[in-house]
Structure formats: C-alpha cells, structure tokens
Design an enzyme around this catalytic site. Structure first.
Site, PDB file in Angstrom:
ATOM      1  N   ASP A  67       0.811  -1.211   0.000  1.00 26.68           N
ATOM      2  CA  ASP A  67       0.000   0.000   0.000  1.00 26.68           C
ATOM      3  C   ASP A  67       0.852   1.271   0.000  1.00 26.68           C
ATOM      4  O   ASP A  67       0.645   2.171  -0.821  1.00 26.68           O
ATOM      5  CB  ASP A  67      -0.944   0.021   1.212  1.00 26.68           C
TER       6      ASP A  67
ATOM      7  N   ASP B 217      -7.897   5.990  11.864  1.00 30.62           N
ATOM      8  CA  ASP B 217      -6.522   6.466  11.782  1.00 30.62           C
ATOM      9  C   ASP B 217      -6.377   7.745  10.976  1.00 30.62           C
ATOM     10  O   ASP B 217      -5.531   8.584  11.285  1.00 30.62           O
ATOM     11  CB  ASP B 217      -5.618   5.371  11.211  1.00 30.62           C
TER      12      ASP B 217
ATOM     13  N   ARG C  87      -0.376   6.605  16.977  1.00 28.71           N
ATOM     14  CA  ARG C  87      -0.541   7.586  15.893  1.00 28.71           C
ATOM     15  C   ARG C  87       0.018   8.968  16.212  1.00 28.71           C
ATOM     16  O   ARG C  87       0.626   9.601  15.345  1.00 28.71           O
ATOM     17  CB  ARG C  87      -2.006   7.672  15.472  1.00 28.71           C
TER      18      ARG C  87
ATOM     19  N   SER D 228      -6.391  -7.813   8.030  1.00 26.37           N
ATOM     20  CA  SER D 228      -5.308  -6.830   8.114  1.00 26.37           C
ATOM     21  C   SER D 228      -4.783  -6.773   9.538  1.00 26.37           C
ATOM     22  O   SER D 228      -5.517  -7.016  10.495  1.00 26.37           O
ATOM     23  CB  SER D 228      -5.787  -5.451   7.673  1.00 26.37           C
TER      24      SER D 228
END
Length: 410
Positions: free
Chosen positions: A18, A129, A100, A183
């Site tokens: 990705d 996110d 994050r 994922s």
C-alpha cells in the site's frame, strides 16, 4: 484538484504494498519530491527492507528516515496513558490509537527539517486512523497540506493496487500477491487484526489470527508469579530488576504471551460513526493495567481515586478519537500525573491461563491501616458509636423523602 500541489511530501512509509503504491502515486500524481519516514515502534518487522525499497523507487538516501522510537513510545505515550488506566468502551487498551500521535509528531519534525510542505498517510477513508493522523498534524502545524490517497485515488481494490504496482515496476513479494485474510497493525503494546474473515461478529476468530498470545487452554498448568515495582505510577522493575520502559514492556509481553494473557474480541464504535470488529492482543499491557490498579488501591485517597475513575472514559475517548495534542487531554494528564506522585511500591501478580490476579501490594505511602480495619479490638482512632450520627446525617434526605411519601402517597 482543489488541494494545493505540494513540492515535497513526508510519507509515513512501511515498505509494504500500500505505502509503496502511495509513494509512486504521489510522484506521478503531484510530481513532487517524496521523503519517507519509517518508525520502529516494536512491530517486530525488519525495517531495512523499507530503506532498500524506497531507494529502488527513486528516493534519495538523505530523504529516507528510519527511527527506533520504542523507548520514546513507551515512556512518553504508553506509560502516561496507563497512569490513567485508560480503557475505551471499558475494554480496549488503545494500542493502535496511542501510536498515531508519535508517528504524526515525527512526520512533522521531519517536514520541518527537510523543508517539506506536505505530509501523507496510508489510512483509509472509513477508519479512525485518518482522523488521528490529521488531527495531530494540524495541532502541530496548522497550515500543513495533508494528502490522504485513499480519499483521492481510484485504486479501490487490491487488483487495481497490484496492476498499478506492476505498471510502475514496484516489486511485490509472491506471498503478498494474494488477498490477505485480515489486516494487521502491530507495535510494542499490541497487535490488532480486522477485516475479511473477522467481519462477521458472530463468527469466532480462527486461531491463526492470534500472533502475540498462545491460547489460554494451552498455557502452563502452573501459575507464574512476578513482582512489579512502580515509581510515581510508572513500572520500573520486574522481580527486582530495573528495566528501561521498552524493555520492561517487552518482558511483560513475553510473560503474557506464555500464559495466554491479553486477548480481546471486541465490537467497538469508531469515531467516524460505524461499528467494527477487531481482535486485539495486549499481553504486557493487560498485566500492567491490573498491576497499576493494584498499587493505586493502597496509595490513592478514596475521593481522588473515584474522581480519577470518573474521568477515565473521557480520557480514553480523547485518545481513541485522536485528540492527544488537544488541551483537554493535556489538562486531564496534569490531573492524572498529580494523582500519581505517591503511587510508588510493589505489586505481586499471578499469571495463569489467561488470567491476571493481584495477590499482594505494598508501598511506603500506603493508606491501608490494619488497626483501622481489623475486627479485633485495638488502640484505633475509630469509635463505633460515631457511626450512628454519620448514618443519620446521610439518611436525612432519605427520611425526608420517605415522610413525604407517607403523607402524600406519592
């Protein structure tokens, strides 16, 4: 495009399919220079391949940043959050959420260092996110340009991603060509799995999903007992051996994994408005959470503890939603840290087949007084007769309400 075209972009880069596609897409779509940033947060992957892949895709060596952030992550983000005993919706230990703001902070630092005028991330348009990254970016650099490819491009399937990769000579490992069954996001605090085979909340997660813990039923039949020392609310030692923050959490992860501790199958409410199902593994964090509550139980005053507990859901929500750098989170942190000044001592913990049990706690600042609580007669500063007046005062409004009900029948 309505978005201002950037000249240089700092991309949060893992080296996977990705973000490699995103890297090339940024170059071809915006014609901009790309700077890659890869963070080691203890996800357990080799990071040098990300450097080689970035170089292969034309990134200059001086524009490739790889940083070991494990100690900073645990010391400055995980531990402050654990001082708050934060649980989102009463269960989730916020392992993805807390990573994050650190990644975002480092991206902005690198943007300033390299003169970049934009940052980019690989979060999708349905998840939390994207919010967490972008709130953090704006909190630190209010005029930064943000590029979120998943909200802009038409590469809406894995097939299209693979076609784009092949068209632009982006190398793809053979084991990455097939559709992943779910994922995964991981760091030193936890791993989370979602999507595909996990999307039906009524289907039990297959055992292959679990990567950080053995099944509780496969854990040893003999309990493991350890001690954890705390200073001002933070763990500093296991079994008397002082360890750095990241090393200590890694050790707790090993102990938790071996005893089947830290699994959570959760349906949660995302900030963007939908429900999602995730499988979380937080072995060391689960032990730490229980142990921290154990040392607080003898060192915090009742009203201080109850106030702190009442604020915890709000604190957890702020972390989950992405408001780490917001003033309200910082205000709550100041209150929480004030409460931890005397949260120092040792907790004994038993680990057994998925369970964490506090079996002992001691502190030089303990508020526990054996003479006050004993059933035996002793020289204590407590007169049983005082309880009568205490009860009557607290019952006054209840007696008044009962008298009115008796009089009016209402």
């Amino acid at each position: 495009m309505t978005k201002k075209s950037p000249k240089k972009v700092v991309l949060a880069y893992s080296g996977g399919l990705d973000t490699s596609v995103i890297l090339k897409w940024l170059q071809t779509t915006y014609g901009c220079e790309v700077v890659t940033f890869t963070a080691d947060l203890g996800q357990g992957e080799e990071l040098e391949p990300a450097r080689k892949k970035a170089e292969l895709l034309g990134i200059k060596p001086e524009n490739i940043f790889i940083e070991d952030l494990r100690e900073e992550f645990v010391r400055d983000f995980v531990f402050p959050m654990f001082r708050a005993n934060a649980l989102y919706e009463g269960q989730y230990l916020l392992g993805t959420s807390i990573a994050r703001p650190l990644i975002s902070k480092k991206q902005i630092d690198i943007a300033r260092k390299t003169g970049a005028d934009a940052v980019a991330h690989g979060a999708t348009g349905k998840g939390n996110d994207q919010v967490r990254f972008e709130l953090a970016y704006y909190a630190m650099e209010p005029d930064i340009t943000i590029i979120a490819p998943w909200r802009e491009w038409d590469l809406t399937s894995r097939t299209k991603l693979l076609e784009f990769a092949e068209a632009h000579q982006i190398p793809i490992a053979k084991d990455k060509r097939g559709e992943a069954p779910f994922s995964v996001d991981a760091n030193l605090l936890h791993s989370s799995s979602e999507g595909k085979v996990l999307e039906d909340p009524n289907d039990a997660a297959p055992e292959l999903v679990y990567q950080r813990t053995i099944a509780p039923e496969d854990a040893p039949d003999k309990a493991t007992e350890i001690t954890i020392d705390f200073e001002k609310g933070d763990p500093v030692a296991i079994d008397g051996a002082r360890l750095s923050p990241a090393t200590l959490l890694a050790k707790l992860n090993e102990l938790g994994k071996a005893n089947g501790i830290g699994r959570l199958d959760l349906v949660e409410n995302r900030f963007v408005g939908m429900k999602s199902r995730g499988i979380y593994e937080t072995p060391g964090g689960t032990i730490l959470h229980k142990a921290h509550r154990g040392i607080e139980s003898i060192t915090l005053d009742r009203e201080a503890l109850h106030l702190k507990e009442s604020l915890m859901p709000k604190y957890a929500e702020l972390v989950y939603y992405g408001f780490w750098f917001a003033p309200e989170r910082e205000m709550l942190q100041a209150l929480i840290d004030k409460s931890q000044e005397l949260v120092t001592g040792q907790v004994r913990v038993k680990l057994y087949k998925g369970n964490v049990e506090v079996t002992g706690r001691t502190s030089p600042y303990s508020l526990y007084d054996k003479e006050l609580v004993t059933f035996e007669e002793g020289a204590v500063a407590y007169d049983h007769r005082d309880a009568e007046g205490f009860i009557k005062l607290n019952a006054l409004r209840l007696r008044t309400l009962a008298a009115r009900k008796k009089k009016t029948g209402l």
